[in-house]
Scaffold this active site. Structure first.
Site, PDB file in Angstrom:
ATOM      1  N   GLU A  60       0.549   3.406 -12.649  1.00 34.98           N
ATOM      2  CA  GLU A  60      -0.012   2.444 -11.712  1.00 34.98           C
ATOM      3  C   GLU A  60       0.397   1.006 -12.021  1.00 34.98           C
ATOM      4  OE1 GLU A  60      -2.756   3.379  -9.218  1.00 34.98           O
ATOM      5  OE2 GLU A  60      -1.479   5.098  -9.512  1.00 34.98           O
ATOM      6  N   THR A  62      -4.630  -4.384  -3.094  1.00 37.62           N
ATOM      7  CA  THR A  62      -4.844  -3.356  -4.101  1.00 37.62           C
ATOM      8  C   THR A  62      -5.267  -4.074  -5.365  1.00 37.62           C
ATOM      9  OG1 THR A  62      -3.199  -1.847  -3.172  1.00 37.62           O
ATOM     10  CG2 THR A  62      -3.710  -1.592  -5.498  1.00 37.62           C
ATOM     11  N   ASP A  97       1.777  -1.919   1.505  1.00 38.59           N
ATOM     12  CA  ASP A  97       1.742  -0.490   1.814  1.00 38.59           C
ATOM     13  C   ASP A  97       0.827  -0.195   3.001  1.00 38.59           C
ATOM     14  OD1 ASP A  97      -0.718  -0.959   0.699  1.00 38.59           O
ATOM     15  OD2 ASP A  97      -0.628   0.666  -0.767  1.00 38.59           O
TER      16      ASP A  97
END
Length: 278
Positions: A62, A85, A80
């Site tokens: 990640e 995020t 994305d």
């Protein structure tokens, strides 16, 4: 900084498929020990040390780093389609789990620095919009990350949505620590739920090919079927198309027969090498 292989979660999806009414006991899903020997109970992924290993493994994919605790402050839009995020598990402003995190933080600490963004987070949920958030939100997220209460909230939401359900499901399927991690990593990337591209869908596809240990199947055979089913799903989306976190990480451990996920562990993700020695 995370690579563009950043994972996507669908935290608002339904949780895992219901566990079977009868769960095989740990001593019945694997071959019995030879007469005169005593087999020690295997340590599960919920053991604190094993859990830390799991977090390092996920962070390598990640965040390109084993230092998962440095990621409380992480926040970025990786383009994305899921908005921001952020945090230790990649809570997303567009998928609902970031909203639930800030709501939980506010329950624990009313009037915190992020509470004022709750209306905006509710509006952008389901979109990639930054409306009402932007650079001020990014700065305040980094400030909040220094607060141990916010760190606690991130840990608790990670466990509630991802870690605890996946480990519980894996245990009921008769899987040891490696299988529990394989489930956890899958739910982090694909989200809970029963759709074909979610954790539940991947598990269902695997069970059409092989029986779980709790069903009397071979553990390695089942896990290979699960990872193959997962790779099919990964390749359906460009952001997931690099399957190295399966091929050069999880399959390395599986092919070595390291079902208890014991160090030393050596693996690669996206071409980068990592080691956990103890």
């Amino acid at each position: 900084m995370r690579t563009q292989h950043r994972t996507v979660r669908l935290a608002l999806a339904a949780l895992l498929v219901a566990a079977p009414a009868t769960v095989a006991a740990a001593g019945t899903v694997h071959a019995a020990p030879a007469a005169g020997t005593v087999r020690l109970a295997a340590v599960g992924l919920d053991d604190p040390h094993k859990k830390d290993i799991a977090m390092q493994l996920v962070s390598s994919a990640e965040n390109s780093s084993l230092d998962w605790k440095a990621q409380y402050k992480y926040i970025e839009d990786i383009n994305d389609g899921r908005g921001y995020t952020a945090g230790i598990i990649g809570f997303c402003s567009g998928t609902g789990d970031m909203l639930e995190l800030v709501e939980h933080y506010t329950d624990l600490k009313p009037g915190n620095i992020l509470a004022k963004y709750l209306p905006a987070l509710r509006k952008v949920n389901g979109t990639d919009s930054h409306s009402g958030l932007g650079s001020a939100f990014e700065r305040d997220w980094a400030t909040a990350a220094k607060d141990t209460v916010f760190q606690q909230a991130q840990n608790e939401e990670r466990d509630r949505v991802y870690f605890n359900p996946s480990v519980s499901r894996a245990k009921s399927d008769g899987l040891r620590a490696l299988g529990q991690f394989i489930y956890y990593d899958a739910i982090v990337m694909h989200g809970p739920g029963t759709s074909s591209d979610s954790f539940g869908g991947i598990r269902a596809a695997a069970m059409k090919k092989a029986r779980t240990p709790a069903q009397g199947g071979d553990e390695a055979t089942y896990l290979k079927a699960f990872l193959e089913a997962r790779k099919v799903v990964m390749k359906q989306e460009e952001a997931h198309a690099d399957t190295s976190r399966v091929d050069t990480e999880q399959l390395v451990f599986l092919n070595a027969g390291n079902f208890d996920l014991n160090p030393p562990l050596k693996w690669k993700v996206y071409g980068d090498s990592y080691t956990i020695n103890s």
